[in-house]
Design a protein around this motif. Structure first.
Motif, short mmCIF file in Angstrom:
data_model
loop_
_atom_site.label_atom_id
_atom_site.label_comp_id
_atom_site.label_asym_id
_atom_site.label_seq_id
_atom_site.Cartn_x
_atom_site.Cartn_y
_atom_site.Cartn_z
N LEU A 65 0.83 -1.21 0.00
CA LEU A 65 0.00 0.00 0.00
C LEU A 65 0.87 1.25 0.00
CD1 LEU A 65 -2.78 1.36 0.25
CD2 LEU A 65 -2.56 1.16 2.73
N THR A 66 1.93 1.24 0.78
CA THR A 66 2.82 2.40 0.86
C THR A 66 3.55 2.63 -0.47
OG1 THR A 66 3.15 1.93 3.20
CG2 THR A 66 4.69 3.44 2.16
N ILE A 67 4.08 1.55 -1.04
CA ILE A 67 4.82 1.67 -2.29
C ILE A 67 3.91 2.13 -3.43
CG2 ILE A 67 6.12 0.37 -4.03
CD1 ILE A 67 7.17 -1.39 -1.77
N GLN A 68 2.69 1.61 -3.47
CA GLN A 68 1.76 1.96 -4.54
C GLN A 68 1.23 3.38 -4.39
OE1 GLN A 68 0.89 0.34 -7.25
NE2 GLN A 68 1.95 -1.59 -6.86
N SER A 69 1.12 3.88 -3.17
CA SER A 69 0.55 5.21 -2.93
C SER A 69 1.57 6.33 -3.13
CB SER A 69 -0.01 5.30 -1.51
OG SER A 69 -0.99 4.32 -1.29
N ARG A 70 2.85 6.02 -2.98
CA ARG A 70 3.87 7.06 -3.05
C ARG A 70 3.85 7.85 -4.36
NH1 ARG A 70 8.82 8.34 -0.91
NH2 ARG A 70 8.78 6.58 0.52
N PRO A 71 3.82 7.21 -5.56
CA PRO A 71 3.88 7.99 -6.80
C PRO A 71 2.77 9.04 -6.92
CG PRO A 71 4.26 5.68 -7.25
CD PRO A 71 3.81 5.76 -5.84
N THR A 72 1.56 8.68 -6.50
CA THR A 72 0.44 9.62 -6.60
C THR A 72 0.65 10.81 -5.67
OG1 THR A 72 -1.07 7.79 -7.11
CG2 THR A 72 -2.05 9.86 -6.39
N LEU A 73 1.08 10.56 -4.45
CA LEU A 73 1.32 11.66 -3.52
C LEU A 73 2.49 12.53 -3.96
CD1 LEU A 73 0.76 9.88 -0.07
CD2 LEU A 73 -0.81 11.33 -1.33
N VAL A 74 3.52 11.92 -4.54
CA VAL A 74 4.66 12.69 -5.04
C VAL A 74 4.22 13.61 -6.17
CG1 VAL A 74 6.86 12.51 -6.28
CG2 VAL A 74 6.40 11.03 -4.32
N GLU A 75 3.31 13.12 -7.01
CA GLU A 75 2.82 13.91 -8.14
C GLU A 75 2.13 15.18 -7.67
OE1 GLU A 75 -0.21 13.37 -11.98
OE2 GLU A 75 0.35 11.65 -10.72
N PHE A 76 1.46 15.11 -6.53
CA PHE A 76 0.76 16.28 -5.98
C PHE A 76 1.58 17.01 -4.92
CE2 PHE A 76 -2.71 13.73 -7.68
CZ PHE A 76 -3.48 14.68 -8.33
N GLY A 77 2.82 16.60 -4.75
CA GLY A 77 3.68 17.25 -3.78
C GLY A 77 3.27 17.01 -2.34
N ALA A 78 2.65 15.87 -2.08
CA ALA A 78 2.16 15.57 -0.73
C ALA A 78 2.80 14.31 -0.17
CB ALA A 78 0.64 15.43 -0.75
N GLU A 79 4.04 14.09 -0.48
CA GLU A 79 4.73 12.88 -0.03
C GLU A 79 4.80 12.81 1.50
OE1 GLU A 79 8.97 10.53 -0.79
OE2 GLU A 79 8.61 12.52 -1.67
N SER A 80 4.84 13.95 2.14
CA SER A 80 4.93 13.97 3.60
C SER A 80 3.67 13.41 4.27
CB SER A 80 5.18 15.39 4.10
OG SER A 80 4.11 16.25 3.72
N LEU A 81 2.57 13.34 3.52
CA LEU A 81 1.32 12.82 4.08
C LEU A 81 1.23 11.30 3.98
CD1 LEU A 81 -1.25 15.40 2.63
CD2 LEU A 81 -0.23 15.36 4.91
N LEU A 82 2.25 10.64 3.45
CA LEU A 82 2.20 9.20 3.22
C LEU A 82 1.97 8.41 4.51
CD1 LEU A 82 2.34 7.01 1.08
CD2 LEU A 82 4.83 6.98 1.33
N PRO A 83 2.70 8.66 5.60
CA PRO A 83 2.43 7.90 6.83
C PRO A 83 1.00 8.07 7.34
CG PRO A 83 4.54 9.00 6.98
CD PRO A 83 3.86 9.55 5.76
N SER A 84 0.48 9.29 7.26
CA SER A 84 -0.88 9.54 7.73
C SER A 84 -1.91 8.81 6.87
CB SER A 84 -1.17 11.05 7.71
OG SER A 84 -0.25 11.75 8.51
N MET A 85 -1.74 8.88 5.57
CA MET A 85 -2.68 8.23 4.66
C MET A 85 -2.67 6.71 4.84
SD MET A 85 -3.03 6.38 1.64
CE MET A 85 -1.42 6.52 0.88
#
Length: 257
Positions: A65-85
């Motif tokens: 889930l973490t690996i798959q979600s990272r590219p989308t959050l990086v695209e929107f500049g929200a990589e820091s929200l990954l642990p919360s999501m």
């Protein structure tokens, strides 16, 4: 001209039989002299023997889930929200449901096959003749064990999945141990934990009731045993999704989302 209104639905008959079986469970559990030794034994088989499977699945689930979600959050500049999501997704929905489905496959089929074998080999009939209450000894103990152990397995799965998420975050990034867990738990509240935990009790109860019902009422020899195990998994899995849908609606109405 006469119109036949006769209703003969196998589905409705099955629902009625399950309801009657569930009612008998509550009548038996309200009576004194529970089979505590057998209950502890079933907790061991339901909980401990399923823990490894749940743990491995939860770890992979959190990592993927973490690996798959990272590219989308990086695209929107929200990589820091990954642990919360990741923490909110796992605790609220993914981990409890996946754990329940694993338990439906392992525990539900095991109960269906075990009780089905006892039914077709007339062991249950022998218990009735000897004066033992087979329903209390075989069904009540297994349903109670499933109801209690599935929430525990789900909670352990949550922790392992979050640890898998921590490793996933650090595969292509660098987040400290303390920062990851601070962000993960800061995004959560009791409104996330409590509904998630409560519905797993219903998941466990449904898995136990369906597995025991299918096995206890198994027929037609060894063929019936296989059918009982298979249908127990199917029906229990469907009930998990139905209960989850109802739980989400109730949680939304109570404003806990």
């Amino acid at each position: 001209m006469k119109i036949s209104t006769k209703l003969n639905s196998p589905f409705l008959k099955e629902v009625g039989d399950i309801a009657h079986f569930t009612g008998r469970f509550f009548r038996e559990i309200s009576k004194p002299k529970q089979e505590w030794e057998e209950f502890i034994n079933q907790c061991f088989w339901v909980g401990y023997k399923t823990l490894t499977l749940v743990g491995i699945t939860a770890f992979i689930m959190g990592l993927v889930l973490t690996i798959q979600s990272r590219p989308t959050l990086v695209e929107f500049g929200a990589e820091s929200l990954l642990p919360s999501m990741v923490s909110v997704s796992l605790v609220r929905e993914i981990s409890p449901v996946i754990t329940a489905l694993i338990c439906a496959g392992k525990i539900g089929s095991g109960m269906g096959a075990e009780l089905g074998s006892m039914r077709v080999t007339e062991q249950i009939d022998a218990m009735e003749v000897s004066g033992t209450n087979p329903f209390k000894y075989l069904v009540v103990t297994r349903v109670m064990a499933a109801t209690i152990m599935v929430p525990i397995l789900s909670s352990v799965g949550n922790a392992i999945a979050l640890y898998g998420g921590y490793l996933g975050v650090n595969i292509r990034g660098q987040v400290s141990w303390h920062l990851y867990w601070f962000q993960a738990f800061n995004a959560l509240s009791f409104g996330d934990f409590i509904p998630s935990l409560v519905k797993t009790f219903f998941f466990g109860f449904a898995i136990g009731i369906i597995g025991c019902y299918k096995g206890y009422n198994s027929q037609k020899g060894t063929e019936g045993v296989g059918r009982s195990a298979t249908t127990a998994v199917i029906v229990a899995s469907l009930l998990v999704f139905v209960i989850d849908l109802i739980a989400v609606q109730i949680t939304d109405l109570l404003g806990l989302t």
